[in-house]
Design an enzyme around this catalytic site. Structure first.
Site, PDB file in Angstrom:
ATOM      1  N   ARG A 135     148.851 126.229 -51.514  1.00  0.00           N
ATOM      2  CA  ARG A 135     150.008 125.720 -52.254  1.00  0.00           C
ATOM      3  C   ARG A 135     151.155 125.443 -51.289  1.00  0.00           C
ATOM      4  NH1 ARG A 135     149.490 130.522 -55.458  1.00  0.00           N
ATOM      5  NH2 ARG A 135     147.943 130.224 -57.099  1.00  0.00           N
ATOM      6  N   HIS A 138     143.557 121.071 -50.158  1.00  0.00           N
ATOM      7  CA  HIS A 138     142.331 121.824 -49.887  1.00  0.00           C
ATOM      8  C   HIS A 138     141.851 121.493 -48.472  1.00  0.00           C
ATOM      9  CE1 HIS A 138     142.450 122.645 -54.099  1.00  0.00           C
ATOM     10  NE2 HIS A 138     142.171 121.408 -54.438  1.00  0.00           N
ATOM     11  N   GLU A 144     137.044 116.767 -53.982  1.00  0.00           N
ATOM     12  CA  GLU A 144     136.827 116.804 -55.424  1.00  0.00           C
ATOM     13  C   GLU A 144     137.038 115.442 -56.058  1.00  0.00           C
ATOM     14  OE1 GLU A 144     139.646 119.902 -56.105  1.00  0.00           O
ATOM     15  OE2 GLU A 144     141.283 118.537 -56.588  1.00  0.00           O
ATOM     16  N   HIS A 184     148.151 116.878 -53.182  1.00  0.00           N
ATOM     17  CA  HIS A 184     147.952 116.351 -54.526  1.00  0.00           C
ATOM     18  C   HIS A 184     148.441 117.338 -55.572  1.00  0.00           C
ATOM     19  CE1 HIS A 184     144.381 118.867 -53.838  1.00  0.00           C
ATOM     20  NE2 HIS A 184     144.389 119.067 -55.155  1.00  0.00           N
ATOM     21  N   GLN A 234     149.574 120.874 -53.674  1.00  0.00           N
ATOM     22  CA  GLN A 234     148.614 121.690 -52.934  1.00  0.00           C
ATOM     23  C   GLN A 234     147.705 120.814 -52.091  1.00  0.00           C
ATOM     24  OE1 GLN A 234     145.167 122.486 -56.132  1.00  0.00           O
ATOM     25  NE2 GLN A 234     147.198 123.100 -56.881  1.00  0.00           N
TER      26      GLN A 234
END
Length: 328
Positions: A195, A100, A117, A175, A98
């Site tokens: 995804r 972000h 993150e 990742h 996936q």
């Protein structure tokens, strides 16, 4: 406002979850699996609820709206959208490959934030690994072609992981958390995930989970990933009361791993909150003569205040607040 806010997490039972959040952290859910526990969140997709004091029963977002962001979060985080989401994640099976979006891409789609993150590896099975970016550069056409023909994994960088490892995953990085990895995650206040590949898994109803191929390609960085550039490998500082290790200092949050062996006196700040996620042990949080019992699995938000406080016991916890790296 000196009273700490003890938070009830929101639990998620995604298909790749396991039972470690039940057995190790005492989380309870009427489901065989717990994949994620959202320990700090003002996000509507997984809001935390306050367990004590005058805010008992309110979501953290409702409490902030009632008392004002600056009073609950401090002037350095005077907007709910800047409160990080902090999670515990148990990957009994690998997560989807996936990506972000960046702030810019997210806002082009009508969302307030992108999602960068940090992962702190609490535990990992022998041979566990993560997918972290690309082993070599590709262009968007090749990336799309590999997603569509099932060969995406051939250009990903796979990295072995061990207890105590730390990874920063900037927005745009393809990742996946691998099987057998238990992590604490600190991220921007966003729940946007695109995804690219999900191993052709099906849910309890026999349905494949949705992929977001066009957005995944558009949001992905296509250059080779420099692993060392983003891994936070900062030195553990030995201190009289234990130790401190800065795990991640970025524009969205600062997180450290604190290990207390007896007692630490802490200087409070009137300008910024602190969040504590207790990873191990038990002890006391003492503020103005009031003692609050704290233990493994607790999630605690300490609003900005002028009075100092102390922590007593044998404890290991993550401490997070919202200051940019330039303010360290």
């Amino acid at each position: 406002m000196t009273e700490p806010l003890f938070l009830q997490s929101t639990l998620k039972d995604y298909i790749w979850g396991g039972n470690k959040l039940k057995t190790l952290f005492g989380k309870e859910l009427d489901s065989e699996k717990i994949a994620e526990s959202w320990e700090l969140s003002c996000n509507d997709d997984g809001p935390c609820t306050i367990l004590n004091g005058e805010g008992k029963g309110l979501t953290l977002k409702e409490f902030i709206e009632k008392h004002g962001a600056e009073n609950v979060l401090g002037k350095h985080c005077a907007d709910i959208k800047n409160v990080p989401i902090i999670k515990l994640i148990d990957a009994n099976e690998p997560l989807s490959i996936q990506v972000h979006p960046s702030d810019q891409y997210a806002r082009s789609k009508g969302f307030p934030n992108g999602k960068s993150e940090m992962w702190y590896v609490i535990d990992a099975d022998e041979g566990a690994q993560i997918a972290y970016g690309l082993a070599r550069g590709v262009n968007h056409d090749e990336l799309l072609r590999r997603i569509e023909n099932g060969s995406l994994k051939k250009v990903l960088r796979y990295v072995p992981v061990h207890k105590g490892d730390v990874f920063y995953i900037p927005a745009g990085t393809l990742h996946a958390i691998g099987k057998g990895v238990l992590i604490a995650e600190v991220q921007q206040n966003s729940n946007i995930t695109y995804r690219a590949y999900d191993y052709d898994r099906t849910d309890a109803n026999g349905q494949k989970r949705e992929l977001h191929i066009q957005d995944a390609v558009a949001a992905s960085c296509t250059g080779p990933t420099n692993l060392k550039q983003y891994c936070c490998d900062m030195t553990t500082i030995k201190l009289p009361w234990g130790s401190r290790r800065i795990l991640c200092a970025c524009d969205y949050f600062l997180t450290s791993l604190e290990i207390v062996r007896k007692k630490v006196s802490c200087a409070a700040s009137p300008d910024v909150y602190r969040h504590f996620l207790i990873l191990d042990g038990e002890g006391d949080l003492i503020i103005e003569g009031e003692t609050y019992k704290i233990k493994k699995g607790d999630s605690i938000l300490l609003p900005p205040q002028k009075v100092d406080y102390c922590i007593v016991g044998q404890l290991e916890y993550l401490s997070t607040f919202s200051l940019s790296a330039e303010d360290i």
